[in-house]
Design a protein around this motif. Structure first.
Motif, PDB file in Angstrom:
ATOM      1  N   THR A 199     -17.640  29.526  -0.611  1.00  0.00           N
ATOM      2  CA  THR A 199     -17.080  30.607   0.491  1.00  0.00           C
ATOM      3  C   THR A 199     -16.417  30.438   1.563  1.00  0.00           C
ATOM      4  O   THR A 199     -15.568  30.717   2.126  1.00  0.00           O
ATOM      5  CB  THR A 199     -18.154  31.676   0.373  1.00  0.00           C
ATOM      6  OG1 THR A 199     -18.558  32.295  -0.729  1.00  0.00           O
ATOM      7  CG2 THR A 199     -17.723  32.901   1.295  1.00  0.00           C
ATOM      8  N   ALA A 202     -13.339  28.458   1.355  1.00  0.00           N
ATOM      9  CA  ALA A 202     -11.973  29.504   0.940  1.00  0.00           C
ATOM     10  C   ALA A 202     -11.795  30.125   2.171  1.00  0.00           C
ATOM     11  O   ALA A 202     -10.425  30.397   2.428  1.00  0.00           O
ATOM     12  CB  ALA A 202     -12.725  30.451  -0.138  1.00  0.00           C
ATOM     13  N   ARG A 205      -9.401  27.730   4.294  1.00  0.00           N
ATOM     14  CA  ARG A 205      -8.022  27.499   3.799  1.00  0.00           C
ATOM     15  C   ARG A 205      -7.287  28.834   3.943  1.00  0.00           C
ATOM     16  O   ARG A 205      -6.053  28.648   4.029  1.00  0.00           O
ATOM     17  CB  ARG A 205      -8.316  27.147   2.434  1.00  0.00           C
ATOM     18  CG  ARG A 205      -8.990  25.849   1.875  1.00  0.00           C
ATOM     19  CD  ARG A 205      -8.903  25.302   0.551  1.00  0.00           C
ATOM     20  NE  ARG A 205      -9.370  24.175   0.262  1.00  0.00           N
ATOM     21  CZ  ARG A 205     -10.691  23.910  -0.110  1.00  0.00           C
ATOM     22  NH1 ARG A 205     -11.523  24.969  -0.474  1.00  0.00           N
ATOM     23  NH2 ARG A 205     -10.940  22.775  -0.519  1.00  0.00           N
ATOM     24  N   SER A 206      -7.824  29.882   3.983  1.00  0.00           N
ATOM     25  CA  SER A 206      -7.138  30.979   3.982  1.00  0.00           C
ATOM     26  C   SER A 206      -6.717  31.522   5.489  1.00  0.00           C
ATOM     27  O   SER A 206      -5.991  32.245   5.796  1.00  0.00           O
ATOM     28  CB  SER A 206      -7.796  32.440   3.476  1.00  0.00           C
ATOM     29  OG  SER A 206      -8.921  32.510   4.354  1.00  0.00           O
TER      30      SER A 206
END
Length: 235
Positions: A199, A202, A205-206
């Protein structure tokens, strides 16, 4: 800011002119501003950034704690800070939702316009001049609207992961308590640290994690430590 806003009409408003806004007295009662993701880093250097408990799921910049007490609006109406949120920069134009439709209409606060023949004309021969103020305002507003929608989607994982917690901040002047700020949420660092690696990766990266860190860095024990004007006694 837009209590008297009306739908822009090329015939009704043909004689109005626009002067760049330099008096921010209209924002004196505006105590928070929704932020698009593109604003968060700049805004975090100046305002405390929090999440409201109701409304759109986007972070907001806090600018005061009591009615008429926007700490970034100077006594003479000038903006005393470095960064002006897009929520305020759009004035005197705003998008209005059409009833039973997903479309928006361009609206304006007519009292903020000149009617003495000065300023940049809103219309020429009942048409919107290409590159004119109405054209620029429409582009700015639609971009801001799109970015708010994208920001809401970007921050949705925070709510799903249940890392937002409610907080009440006390505003002090020296040792004296002069106000409180309620109905807001912040990211709980313990809950954040307890998330699984997948999590967190992610979110990195976002770009969400960078915005979360900006939010956390904006919070200080003295909530309005970076305000140009010290918190004033409530009337």
């Amino acid at each position: 800011m837009f209590e008297n806003a009306v739908i822009l009409d090329s015939k009704k408003h043909a004689g109005l002119g626009y002067h760049p806004v330099t008096d921010f007295s209209y924002a004196r009662n505006v105590l928070s501003a929704p932020l698009a993701g593109t604003e968060i880093l700049l805004a975090s250097r100046e305002f405390p950034i929090v999440f409201p408990t109701t409304g759109r799921g986007v972070p907001v910049a806090l600018m005061g704690y009591a009615p008429g007490n926007n700490l970034w609006v100077a006594e003479d109406g000038s903006w005393a800070g470095r960064y002006v949120p897009a929520h305020l920069r759009r004035y005197p134009f705003v998008l209005g939702e059409q009833s039973e439709s997903d479309r928006f209409v361009l609206m304006v606060e007519p009292t903020a316009m000149s009617d003495d023949g000065t300023g940049e004309p809103l219309f020429e021969k009942d048409e919107v001049p290409e590159g004119g103020i109405v054209d620029r305002a429409r582009t700015f507003l639609t971009t801001f609207q799109r970015e708010l929608t994208e920001t809401e989607a970007l921050f949705e994982p925070l709510r799903k992961a249940d890392v937002l917690v409610s907080r009440v901040f006390t505003v002090r002047k020296g040792e004296e308590q002069i106000g409180q700020v309620r109905d807001l949420q912040i990211v709980d660092t313990d809950k954040l640290a307890a998330l699984d690696d997948a999590t967190l990766a992610a979110w990195v990266r976002s770009g969400l994690m960078a915005m979360v860190m900006s939010h956390l860095h904006s919070l200080q024990p003295d909530l309005f430590a970076n305000a140009p004007a010290a918190p004033r006694q409530q009337p």
